[in-house]
Design a protein around this motif. Sequence first.
Motif, PDB file in Angstrom:
ATOM      1  N   UNK A   1       0.890  -1.219  -0.028  1.00 59.10           N
ATOM      2  CA  UNK A   1      -0.109   0.025  -0.109  1.00 59.10           C
ATOM      3  C   UNK A   1       0.773   1.369   0.027  1.00 59.10           C
ATOM      4  N   UNK A   2      -0.020   2.427  -0.491  1.00 59.30           N
ATOM      5  CA  UNK A   2       0.999   3.588  -0.440  1.00 59.30           C
ATOM      6  C   UNK A   2      -0.200   4.788  -0.121  1.00 59.30           C
ATOM      7  N   UNK A   3       0.224   5.739   0.311  1.00 62.07           N
ATOM      8  CA  UNK A   3      -0.724   6.918   0.090  1.00 62.07           C
ATOM      9  C   UNK A   3       0.257   8.357  -0.236  1.00 62.07           C
ATOM     10  N   UNK A   4      -0.522   8.888  -1.050  1.00 62.56           N
ATOM     11  CA  UNK A   4       0.213  10.181  -1.426  1.00 62.56           C
ATOM     12  C   UNK A   4      -0.663  11.442  -0.817  1.00 62.56           C
ATOM     13  N   UNK A   5      -0.318  12.438  -0.132  1.00 64.07           N
ATOM     14  CA  UNK A   5      -0.938  13.435   0.512  1.00 64.07           C
ATOM     15  C   UNK A   5      -0.219  14.464   0.229  1.00 64.07           C
ATOM     16  N   UNK A   6      -1.029  15.446  -0.533  1.00 65.05           N
ATOM     17  CA  UNK A   6      -0.572  16.812  -1.205  1.00 65.05           C
ATOM     18  C   UNK A   6      -1.566  17.893  -0.774  1.00 65.05           C
ATOM     19  N   UNK A   7      -0.426  19.278  -1.133  1.00 63.88           N
ATOM     20  CA  UNK A   7      -1.322  20.441  -0.793  1.00 63.88           C
ATOM     21  C   UNK A   7      -0.831  21.440  -1.752  1.00 63.88           C
TER      22      UNK A   7
ATOM     23  N   UNK B   1       4.270  -2.151   3.507  1.00 65.65           N
ATOM     24  CA  UNK B   1       4.077  -3.739   2.915  1.00 65.65           C
ATOM     25  C   UNK B   1       3.906  -4.510   4.107  1.00 65.65           C
ATOM     26  N   UNK B   2       2.812  -5.587   4.059  1.00 67.66           N
ATOM     27  CA  UNK B   2       2.587  -6.665   5.011  1.00 67.66           C
ATOM     28  C   UNK B   2       2.778  -7.900   4.355  1.00 67.66           C
TER      29      UNK B   2
ATOM     30  N   UNK C   1       6.710   0.003   7.394  1.00 68.74           N
ATOM     31  CA  UNK C   1       6.135   1.099   6.927  1.00 68.74           C
ATOM     32  C   UNK C   1       7.237   2.262   6.985  1.00 68.74           C
ATOM     33  N   UNK C   2       6.796   3.237   5.746  1.00 69.94           N
ATOM     34  CA  UNK C   2       7.821   4.300   5.536  1.00 69.94           C
ATOM     35  C   UNK C   2       6.904   5.486   5.188  1.00 69.94           C
TER      36      UNK C   2
END
Length: 769
Positions: free
Chosen positions: A691-697, A720-721, A733-734
């Motif tokens: 999984x990943x998440x991109x959080x932006x502003x 990754x699990x 987790x990163x």
Amino acid sequence: MTSHSLKLTRMASLVSLAVFHMGSALAQEAAGTASSDKEKNSLNLNSVIVTGTPIGTSKMKASVSISSLDADQISQSAPTNAAEILRAVPGVRAESSGGEGNANLTVRGVPISAGGARYVQFQEDGLPVLLFGDIAFATPDMYLRADGSLSHLEVVRGGTASTMATNAPGGIINFISKNGKEKGGSIGITKGLDFNQTRFDFDYGAALSPKTRMFIAGFYRNGDSSRPAGVTAEDGGQLRANITHELDNGYIRLSVKHLDDKTPMNMPVPVRTVNGSISEMTGIDPRTASFYSPYWTRDIALDKNNNKVSTNVNDGLHAVSNAFGAEASLNVGNGWTLDEKFRKSTNTGRFISIFPADNANNSSGMTYATGPNAGKAYSGPAFTATVFNTSLDDLGSTSNDVRLSRAFELAEGKLATTVGYFTSIQNVALTWNFNQYLMQASGDKPALLNSAATVAGSPGLLAQGTDVWGGCCNRAIDAQYKTNALYTNLGWEKGDWNVDASLRYDKQNASGTYNQAVKQTYIQANTKFINYDVNHTSYSVGVNYRLNKDLALFARTSDGIAFNADRIMFGNPLDGSTPISTNIVKQNEAGVKWKNGDFSSFVTLFQAKTSESNFEATTQKFSSNTYDAKGLEVEASYKIGAFRMTGGLTYTNASITAAADKSIIGKTPRRQAKYVYQIAPTYTMGDAVFGASLIGTSKSFGDDGNTLTLGGFNVLNAFANYQLTERLQASISINNLLNTLGYTEVEGDGHAARSINGRSIRATLKYSF
């Protein structure tokens, strides 16, 4: 035995307790399997939510914008503290760059004008952590930790938050605990791979009898934090437990919480600002800089009784909380349901952080005052380090919320009625002390420096207490706020229509004293008294229409208030002789909820008008502004096979519509970006989940005059699990995978700015039973 050894011993005892029950639990299914029937492919639009509603109702029927996150979704964004979890919620602006607390947070264009979360209430199981969200140096997230006790999170933006809670016109963030319904538990260990941190977690739920169940969870951690300072910056943990007894007509539940945790507080660091653009200084990386250091001397603070107190700067934030709660839901006859929630909390500790009063300059005649080079000449850059040393004397509270509900058959429909009464006693007792030191301009284990300006015999000391910033900030506050709120809600459902209206009358009595020291002394004759009452009637009216089971339209209008606490002290009298400033938010919203197979979406148009009064500690300025914000909020989820994508986008067009400073009228409020977005994909491949998440502003302005720019940025997180066995899972987790530099705030003159943390990598081994 040392304090460190004692904490390890306590943690070992708790883990032993969990292992003791393992034998009987092994026959049960692994923890978490009970959640397999959740709508993992959607936004859970048909799930029942309890936050911001008088009685539980589904998202599809409710005329409010609400998000819910379970443990799996929370892990996708690799959060390092409770506030970072909220980065994944559309409409929420969470500036969690301060560390394990002191987060700046708001929703939908409602301003962040001085820090904290003035318009949003943090709750644990439906009751406030602290009644006020913006107490200087004491925000609610300081006393909140997300661990294995967290079942899920519910976040209400706008809407009924105005009438279902006090001081929450912007929204409610409710951390809901596990209660033992899911039998079994887990134990786990997490290690920092690129920094020194070790964390132990456990949780366990079990049936004690056919009608009684228990749950217990906790964590303990120790390390340097992701901003290494050469000292043990993190040390402590939390223990939470509850016991539930089912009755023939409902249930009763008792709960306890113990938090004792030390963590660093990350403040702005010296930067250069040219033509409104921020740039970092040589030797100070805003992502990793820590001015905690093994070369600090003890900081001598003045307590409110004029005693000198020796403190360790490297203690950072020390939060101590002990709480006892009781909860019941009972069918009391004739269709009436009584719901009762009670909590008594003691909250204390100390907040110590290092704030740069200027940016670094080279000067001559300096020597090292501390460290391995003590006494030697120093010729590099130095800055004035202001130590924000605040004793959190008493932030304890007693809260109770009781409500009575019943549904009636009316006009071929159903009328749900609720009447409730909320009471709260919130103590706000703090003692401020600011000392200033000359410090080496280095983000890595800086030393104190001596010069002709430092006090002889006190290494690095430039100014003490009342000699700092014009004597503004040696303050003793001892206040108490008693709040009583009567609220009612009427909800009518007929066919595909749901209409509801609610009122809340809050009355608050404030009492106590505050004082400002003069010449390093609190003079009793200078004591100012607090004695006033304020009240407000809030309302919220909404309608929801389901065109079909998978498509609904809704609209709502509301009015709510956030009362002030310490933010209006040291200005106008608070003895009732002059009007007391309050903060009012008026909101309108309309939206659509749509589910089509494996696609779900929640789209809301909103407007928020805010009128507020404020005082900012670092600038020593009072303000009285009004704001208008309009925008669009989108939340969506899609699943195809083993791939799932969730995301959100918030567009906000905000402006200052009135202010004492006429030059800022028409400007964009500080730190208000036009676009904030989140994208979180996950993919399951056999025993592995990626999984990943991109959080932006997008960019925003650092000041209300719009002369300083905070550049837009994106933060990429990943995890990754891998299921090693049926019960043993390994994960990594990163946080901030690309080591992005992103500023969340800047001082008004541009000399200092705060960035998000740099990259941090954690690995976890977890055994479920």
